[in-house]
Design a protein around this motif. Structure first.
Motif, short mmCIF file in Angstrom:
data_model
loop_
_atom_site.label_atom_id
_atom_site.label_comp_id
_atom_site.label_asym_id
_atom_site.label_seq_id
_atom_site.Cartn_x
_atom_site.Cartn_y
_atom_site.Cartn_z
N ILE A 67 25.25 -8.73 44.07
CA ILE A 67 26.30 -8.91 43.08
C ILE A 67 26.72 -7.52 42.61
O ILE A 67 25.88 -6.74 42.15
N SER A 68 28.01 -7.21 42.76
CA SER A 68 28.48 -5.84 42.48
C SER A 68 29.22 -5.71 41.16
O SER A 68 29.81 -4.66 40.89
N VAL A 69 29.22 -6.76 40.33
CA VAL A 69 29.90 -6.69 39.03
C VAL A 69 28.95 -7.16 37.94
O VAL A 69 27.89 -7.74 38.22
N GLN A 70 29.37 -6.92 36.70
CA GLN A 70 28.62 -7.40 35.55
C GLN A 70 29.54 -8.24 34.67
O GLN A 70 30.76 -8.16 34.77
N GLN A 71 28.92 -9.03 33.84
CA GLN A 71 29.70 -9.88 32.94
C GLN A 71 30.57 -9.01 32.04
O GLN A 71 30.11 -8.03 31.45
N GLY A 72 31.86 -9.35 31.97
CA GLY A 72 32.81 -8.59 31.16
C GLY A 72 33.62 -7.59 31.94
O GLY A 72 34.61 -7.05 31.41
N ASP A 73 33.24 -7.32 33.19
CA ASP A 73 33.98 -6.34 33.99
C ASP A 73 35.39 -6.86 34.32
O ASP A 73 35.60 -8.05 34.57
N ARG A 74 36.35 -5.93 34.33
CA ARG A 74 37.70 -6.24 34.80
C ARG A 74 37.79 -5.84 36.27
O ARG A 74 37.46 -4.71 36.63
N ILE A 75 38.23 -6.77 37.10
CA ILE A 75 38.19 -6.59 38.54
C ILE A 75 39.61 -6.51 39.09
O ILE A 75 40.46 -7.35 38.79
N GLN A 76 39.85 -5.50 39.90
CA GLN A 76 41.16 -5.35 40.55
C GLN A 76 41.23 -6.22 41.80
O GLN A 76 40.21 -6.58 42.38
N PRO A 77 42.43 -6.58 42.22
CA PRO A 77 42.57 -7.44 43.41
C PRO A 77 41.88 -6.85 44.64
O PRO A 77 41.98 -5.64 44.90
N GLY A 78 41.17 -7.70 45.37
CA GLY A 78 40.50 -7.27 46.60
C GLY A 78 39.13 -6.67 46.39
O GLY A 78 38.41 -6.41 47.36
N THR A 79 38.71 -6.45 45.15
CA THR A 79 37.39 -5.88 44.89
C THR A 79 36.30 -6.91 45.18
O THR A 79 36.40 -8.07 44.77
N THR A 80 35.25 -6.49 45.90
CA THR A 80 34.15 -7.40 46.21
C THR A 80 33.34 -7.70 44.95
O THR A 80 32.87 -6.77 44.28
N VAL A 81 33.20 -8.97 44.66
CA VAL A 81 32.44 -9.40 43.48
C VAL A 81 30.98 -9.63 43.84
O VAL A 81 30.07 -9.22 43.12
N MET A 82 30.74 -10.30 44.95
CA MET A 82 29.38 -10.53 45.43
C MET A 82 29.41 -10.75 46.93
O MET A 82 30.48 -10.97 47.53
N GLN A 83 28.23 -10.68 47.54
CA GLN A 83 28.11 -10.91 48.98
C GLN A 83 27.19 -12.10 49.22
O GLN A 83 26.10 -12.17 48.65
N LEU A 84 27.64 -13.00 50.07
CA LEU A 84 26.86 -14.19 50.43
C LEU A 84 26.49 -14.12 51.91
O LEU A 84 27.26 -13.61 52.73
N ALA A 85 25.32 -14.62 52.23
CA ALA A 85 24.89 -14.74 53.63
C ALA A 85 24.60 -16.21 53.92
O ALA A 85 23.97 -16.89 53.11
N ARG A 86 25.10 -16.68 55.03
CA ARG A 86 24.86 -18.07 55.39
C ARG A 86 23.37 -18.34 55.46
O ARG A 86 22.59 -17.56 56.02
N ALA A 87 22.96 -19.45 54.88
CA ALA A 87 21.53 -19.80 54.79
C ALA A 87 20.91 -19.82 56.18
O ALA A 87 21.42 -20.45 57.10
N GLY A 88 19.80 -19.11 56.34
CA GLY A 88 19.06 -19.11 57.59
C GLY A 88 19.57 -18.15 58.64
O GLY A 88 18.93 -17.95 59.66
N ALA A 89 20.75 -17.54 58.42
CA ALA A 89 21.32 -16.62 59.41
C ALA A 89 20.86 -15.20 59.09
O ALA A 89 21.52 -14.47 58.36
N LEU A 90 19.69 -14.83 59.62
CA LEU A 90 19.10 -13.52 59.33
C LEU A 90 18.75 -12.80 60.63
O LEU A 90 18.61 -13.40 61.69
N ARG A 91 18.62 -11.49 60.50
CA ARG A 91 18.13 -10.68 61.60
C ARG A 91 17.21 -9.61 61.02
O ARG A 91 17.18 -9.39 59.80
N ALA A 92 16.46 -8.97 61.88
CA ALA A 92 15.58 -7.87 61.46
C ALA A 92 15.98 -6.62 62.23
O ALA A 92 16.26 -6.68 63.43
N LEU A 93 16.04 -5.51 61.52
CA LEU A 93 16.31 -4.22 62.15
C LEU A 93 15.00 -3.43 62.14
O LEU A 93 14.47 -3.11 61.07
N LEU A 94 14.47 -3.15 63.33
CA LEU A 94 13.14 -2.57 63.49
C LEU A 94 13.23 -1.19 64.13
O LEU A 94 14.19 -0.90 64.86
N GLY A 95 12.24 -0.36 63.85
CA GLY A 95 12.20 0.98 64.42
C GLY A 95 11.13 1.10 65.49
O GLY A 95 9.97 0.72 65.26
#
Length: 345
Positions: free
Chosen positions: A171-199
């Motif tokens: 979540i990239s905003v806080q309660q009370g923030d004024r948001i301009q058009p196109g600004t990302t408010v939060m990011q969602l990931a489809r349930a169960g759709a995950l990957r791992a990045l390993l070294g």
């Protein structure tokens, strides 16, 4: 006299035999435990570390097409939400509301102007071109109002709901923030759709192939593992980690793994048939690794090269005799050629 000579001759002839027997009895021996040398396929496992993240294409940013103010946040990062569940409440910014009202007024005015021009045309006080211009102005005003409605500018308040079953990644905003058009408010990931990045260490990267199975588990837990598959092996060293990145696609249930979680992965590199012995059979000194086999009751030192170790056994190669047993206990006391006594089973 003759009998005495024969007796002395017999005693002299028996002395070497007695000495030989005494020597054999005095020769040091070691009690050892042995096991048969056997061949077995040993799978090699590569241990790697990395981070869980949303699968490529599974993350979606939530943004608004008009200026708004965050009235209430109804979720938090890491929360699992169902489709249609409220995420946050918004109030439309005053500038967007004003634009909507202007579009409404323009549309009402254009309707009136068209009606007036049509009435004048009936009285032959207005030309057809004037009526057409009024009709075009109304169409433009209606289009502008429709655009404002599509943006949601006519809504004083709005509740944003989850478009699918999802995990709130950030979540990239806080309660009370004024948001301009196109600004990302939060990011969602489809349930169960995950990957791992390993070294993976650069010298091991060439042994990892797309499609290889991986077992993943949290670095803070030794519990259940999650099955995954290598989906991509990167072709360059990550400048931050100095390792080669390997992406793994999680298959089926994620069993509690969440984006951002640190995980340990076990990549099955496959295996081949080798001679295998118990780990305790292999010794090491300045000349390298070796083990003892038992040949005719004597210890026979054999230099070996140690391979994959798994589950208490180790793969070895060298000038081994598959018919001879291998010493697994008592070998620290042995020297090459020493007499051995095997423990009764």
């Amino acid at each position: 006299m003759k009998a005495r000579l024969l007796l002395m001759l017999a005693i002299v002839m028996s002395l070497p035999l007695a000495a030989s027997a005494a020597t054999a009895a005095d020769e040091p021996s070691v009690l050892v435990k042995t096991e048969p040398l056997r061949k077995q396929t040993v799978s090699e496992t590569l241990t790697v570390y990395g981070t869980v993240m949303p699968a490529t294409g599974a993350a979606e940013n939530v943004s608004l097409p008009r200026p708004v103010q965050v009235a209430r946040l109804l979720v938090s990062p890491g929360q699992v939400v169902k489709r249609g569940e409220p995420l946050l409440e918004l109030s439309t910014d005053a500038t967007a509301t004003a634009a909507y009202r202007q579009a409404e007024s323009a549309e009402t005015f254009a309707q009136g102007e068209l009606k007036r021009m049509e009435d004048l045309a009936v009285q032959q006080l207005a030309t057809h071109s004037q009526v057409a211009a009024a009709r075009k102005a109304l169409q433009d005003a209606q289009s502008a109002l429709a655009a404002q409605q599509k943006l949601g500018s006519g809504l004083a308040n709005q509740t944003v709901k989850a478009p699918f079953d999802a995990l709130v990644v950030a979540i990239s905003v806080q309660q009370g923030d004024r948001i301009q058009p196109g600004t990302t408010v939060m990011q969602l990931a489809r349930a169960g759709a995950l990957r791992a990045l390993l070294g993976v260490e650069p010298e091991d990267a060439g042994r990892v192939r797309v499609g290889m199975p991986i077992r993943l588990a949290s670095v803070f837990s030794s519990g259940e593992t999650v099955n995954a598959t290598v989906s991509q092996v990167f072709g360059a060293i990550n400048p931050q980690t100095r390792l080669v990145d390997v992406a793994a696609r999680l298959a089926g249930s994620t069993k509690g793994l969440l984006p951002g979680m640190q995980v340990r992965g076990f990549i099955d590199l496959g295996g081949q048939e080798n001679w295998v012995v118990s780990r305790s059979a292999v010794l090491q000194d300045g000349r390298g690794a070796y083990l003892y086999q038992v040949s005719d009751g004597h210890a026979k030192r054999v230099a070996v090269t140690v391979g994959v170790e798994s589950g208490g056994i180790v793969a070895v190669s060298g000038n081994l005799d598959g018919h001879l047993k291998v010493v697994v206990l008592g070998n620290y006391e042995l020297k090459d050629g020493m007499v051995v006594r095997e423990q009764a089973r």
